[in-house]
Design an enzyme around this catalytic site. Structure first.
Site, short mmCIF file in Angstrom:
data_model
loop_
_atom_site.label_atom_id
_atom_site.label_comp_id
_atom_site.label_asym_id
_atom_site.label_seq_id
_atom_site.Cartn_x
_atom_site.Cartn_y
_atom_site.Cartn_z
N CYS A 1 -17.11 -8.37 120.21
CA CYS A 1 -16.00 -9.34 120.07
C CYS A 1 -16.29 -10.71 120.65
CB CYS A 1 -14.74 -8.76 120.69
SG CYS A 1 -14.12 -7.35 119.79
N LEU B 1 -7.20 -4.25 122.61
CA LEU B 1 -7.74 -3.16 123.44
C LEU B 1 -9.14 -3.51 123.95
CD1 LEU B 1 -10.07 -1.65 121.60
CD2 LEU B 1 -8.11 -0.58 120.55
N VAL C 1 -11.91 0.31 116.82
CA VAL C 1 -10.49 -0.04 116.79
C VAL C 1 -9.69 0.95 115.93
CG1 VAL C 1 -8.85 -1.78 115.93
CG2 VAL C 1 -10.81 -2.49 117.28
N GLU D 1 -12.78 -1.83 124.90
CA GLU D 1 -13.59 -0.62 124.81
C GLU D 1 -13.76 -0.07 126.21
OE1 GLU D 1 -17.19 -1.33 122.61
OE2 GLU D 1 -16.07 -2.17 120.94
N ARG E 1 -23.67 -3.48 120.73
CA ARG E 1 -23.70 -4.73 119.97
C ARG E 1 -23.81 -5.93 120.92
NH1 ARG E 1 -18.87 -3.23 115.73
NH2 ARG E 1 -18.07 -2.19 117.58
N GLY F 1 -21.42 -9.50 126.22
CA GLY F 1 -21.94 -9.02 124.93
C GLY F 1 -20.82 -8.31 124.21
N1 LIG Z 1 -14.30 -3.28 119.18
C1 LIG Z 1 -13.36 -3.90 119.87
O1 LIG Z 1 -13.28 -3.81 121.09
C2 LIG Z 1 -12.33 -4.75 119.15
C3 LIG Z 1 -11.19 -5.15 119.83
C4 LIG Z 1 -10.25 -5.93 119.15
C5 LIG Z 1 -10.45 -6.30 117.83
N2 LIG Z 1 -11.60 -5.91 117.20
C6 LIG Z 1 -11.78 -6.29 115.79
O2 LIG Z 1 -11.46 -5.15 115.00
C7 LIG Z 1 -12.29 -5.11 113.84
C8 LIG Z 1 -13.05 -3.80 113.79
O3 LIG Z 1 -13.89 -3.73 114.93
P1 LIG Z 1 -14.63 -2.37 115.34
O4 LIG Z 1 -15.31 -2.63 116.62
O5 LIG Z 1 -13.68 -1.22 115.24
O6 LIG Z 1 -15.71 -2.27 114.17
P2 LIG Z 1 -16.61 -1.01 113.76
O7 LIG Z 1 -17.83 -1.57 113.17
O8 LIG Z 1 -16.71 -0.06 114.92
O9 LIG Z 1 -15.74 -0.27 112.64
C9 LIG Z 1 -15.52 -0.76 111.36
C10 LIG Z 1 -15.44 0.44 110.42
O10 LIG Z 1 -15.04 -0.02 109.14
C11 LIG Z 1 -15.71 0.78 108.17
N3 LIG Z 1 -15.65 0.11 106.87
C12 LIG Z 1 -16.33 -0.97 106.44
N4 LIG Z 1 -16.00 -1.28 105.17
C13 LIG Z 1 -15.06 -0.37 104.79
C14 LIG Z 1 -14.33 -0.14 103.62
N5 LIG Z 1 -14.50 -0.92 102.53
N6 LIG Z 1 -13.47 0.88 103.58
C15 LIG Z 1 -13.29 1.68 104.65
N7 LIG Z 1 -13.97 1.52 105.81
C16 LIG Z 1 -14.84 0.51 105.88
C17 LIG Z 1 -17.10 0.93 108.74
O11 LIG Z 1 -17.78 2.02 108.15
C18 LIG Z 1 -16.78 1.15 110.21
O12 LIG Z 1 -16.61 2.53 110.51
C19 LIG Z 1 -13.19 -6.35 113.94
O13 LIG Z 1 -12.60 -7.40 113.23
C20 LIG Z 1 -13.19 -6.67 115.42
O14 LIG Z 1 -13.44 -8.03 115.68
C21 LIG Z 1 -12.53 -5.13 117.83
#
Ligand SMILES: NC(=O)c1ccc[n+]([C@@H]2O[C@H](COP(=O)([O-])OP(=O)(O)OC[C@H]3O[C@@H](n4cnc5c(N)ncnc54)[C@H](O)[C@@H]3O)[C@@H](O)[C@H]2O)c1
Length: 435
Positions: free
Chosen positions: A261, A151, A11, A153, A329, A258
């Site tokens: 989310c 969004l 994201v 993926e 995931r 899967g």
């Molecule tokens: N992946 C999706 O399709 C999607 C869509 C909508 C919402 N979300 C939500 O968005 C959020 C992030 O999802 P994602 O898939 O991008 O996760 P992700 O695991 O791909 O990315 C999270 C990032 O945060 C970093 N991080 C962790 N702790 C940190 C800190 N203290 N300081 C700086 N960086 C730090 C990690 O190293 C990682 O790179 C989640 O809450 C998820 O539910 C995800």
């Protein structure tokens, strides 16, 4: 605007790159030094169509930067977006540990009036906790905004650039103005920016994912019933989708949902309900139906090859939880692989994007093929797990020639049943007649 995005994952990286693309100066922050080092050289840690050129161009033109230094980023920002992970805790609730850690540091480092935006998916009521964490150290006024991300993926850049809607949960006119301004370039075709209270914004994200997951599990169960009763789910799907109250999207049966989310958000929503005494029975059933569905391809393989699978070799096409991403995931492929390995089956898998992530999880417990055809030699059956475009029109004669026997288990209903029959392939799909 000067913006920092904290968390540079699926994201955060898309959000950062897209906001830079509209002229903002964006600093993307992560604690993962390798990720940041790579990004500075335009090496992306994820596969996401269309993202690389955005990162490269905006970085070259000085609008997009990558850092591990949260303080530098926050100090110079008017808007700070939290996009770190919210993984499921042991009880199914969303773990806010990373979000609150970051919120507290934002409070410490902020150097002007800012808007703190929560993009991570967080349970209703979290923004108040985030505000309290920021407030503990804040020396300047700040505003919180819940801005959930919708969004997908695999189409993330397109979705962010052209959203169906933008949700802004705000409690101040300042946050409303700043955030509406930030999003204005993305809604020029008239798509709405829906401004609401913070709790409703937080709930909207969970309700959306809950609804989508429900449609998937519902159609999976209908498809399983079609299997038993001799109906064809392809026809049923079009039949019900033609009803304008239902619509055609998200009605494709498959091997279970899967990703990062749906599974965790459904669990978190059920937990949220339980905590306030509101049973969410529908969603609890969605989850258990999905767990069952993830074992369907194993059952189909047993129908095709007999109940004892030990000693067989299986070719898998697709490892990612869906096409267009390298995200593994909670991928249904992992459930199938574990079950097959437990039974002493050997596996050769292909995935155009997720092989590296799969290798990190599975090591050499399975073999990996460079091309989809290279997965086939010596295999007793081909199982299609992910609906990558390149699997849609394979050279079937070659597939048939290369497999030890012409058996295809299709977890995505990609192929025409009649065509498979004509080719002499023993073909099993979901909710459609077998060939
Ligand atoms: N992946 C999706 O399709 C999607 C869509 C909508 C919402 N979300 C939500 O968005 C959020 C992030 O999802 P994602 O898939 O991008 O996760 P992700 O695991 O791909 O990315 C999270 C990032 O945060 C970093 N991080 C962790 N702790 C940190 C800190 N203290 N300081 C700086 N960086 C730090 C990690 O190293 C990682 O790179 C989640 O809450 C998820 O539910 C995800």
């Amino acid at each position: 605007m000067n913006i920092s995005v904290i968390g540079t994952g699926y994201v955060g990286l898309v959000v950062g790159a897209c906001l830079a693309e509209t002229g903002n100066t964006v600093s993307c922050v992560d604690i993962d030094e390798r990720k940041i080092d790579g990004l500075r050289k335009n090496v992306l840690p994820i596969y996401e169509p269309g993202l690389e050129p955005l990162v490269e161009r905006n970085q070259k033109e000085g609008r997009l930067g990558f850092t591990t230094n949260l303080q530098d980023a926050v100090t110079s920002s008017e808007v700070v977006i939290i996009a770190v992970g919210t993984p499921p805790g042991e009880d199914g609730s969303a773990d806010l540990k990373y979000v609150l850690e970051v919120a507290s540091l934002i409070g410490e480092y902020m150097a002007r009036e800012i808007v703190v935006v929560t993009k991570s998916t967080v349970p209703v009521g979290s923004s108040a906790k985030i505000a309290a964490a920021v407030a503990k150290h804040a020396k300047f006024p700040f505003h919180v905004c819940s801005n959930p991300e919708f969004l997908k993926e695999g189409a993330a850049v397109e979705d962010f650039m052209r959203p169906d809607r933008v949700i802004l949960g705000v409690d101040s006119a300042y946050a409303r103005r700043v955030m509406s301004e930030l999003y204005a370039p993305f809604v020029r075709t008239g798509k709405p920016i829906l401004v609401m209270d913070i709790s409703s914004a937080e709930m909207t994200k969970y309700a959306a994912n809950g609804m989508l997951a429900t449609r998937i599990s519902f159609m999976n169960e209908i498809a399983n019933l079609c299997d038993k009763l001799g109906a064809n789910v392809d026809l049923v799907r079009i039949g019900i989708g033609s009803d304008s109250r239902i619509g055609q999207s998200f009605l494709f049966p498959g091997p279970g949902f899967g990703g990062s989310c749906f599974p965790k958000d459904v669990r978190a929503l059920v937990k949220m309900g339980a905590e306030c005494g509101v049973p969410l029975d529908v969603l609890a059933a969605v989850e258990s139906a999905n767990e069952r569905q993830k074992r369907l391809l194993l059952q189909k393989l047993r129908c095709a090859l007999g109940t004892k699978l030990g000693g067989r070799r299986i070719a898998l096409w697709g490892l990612a939880f869906k096409a267009g991403t390298d995200d593994m995931r909670e991928a249904p492929s992992l459930t199938l692989i574990d079950a097959l390995l437990d039974e002493g089956v050997s596996i050769c898998a292909h995935d155009p994007a997720a092989a590296e992530h799969a290798r990190a999880l599975l090591g050499n417990r399975i073999d990996y093929a460079e091309t989809n055809y290279e997965a086939l030699p010596g295999a007793d059956a081909l199982v299609v797990v992910t609906d990558w475009n390149e699997y849609r029109h394979p050279d079937f004669e070659r597939v048939k020639r290369t497999l030890r026997q012409p058996v295809i288990v299709d977890g995505r209903n990609l192929y025409d049943v009649e065509k498979m029959r004509e080719l002499g392939v023993r073909y099993y799909s979901i909710g459609r007649p077998s060939a």
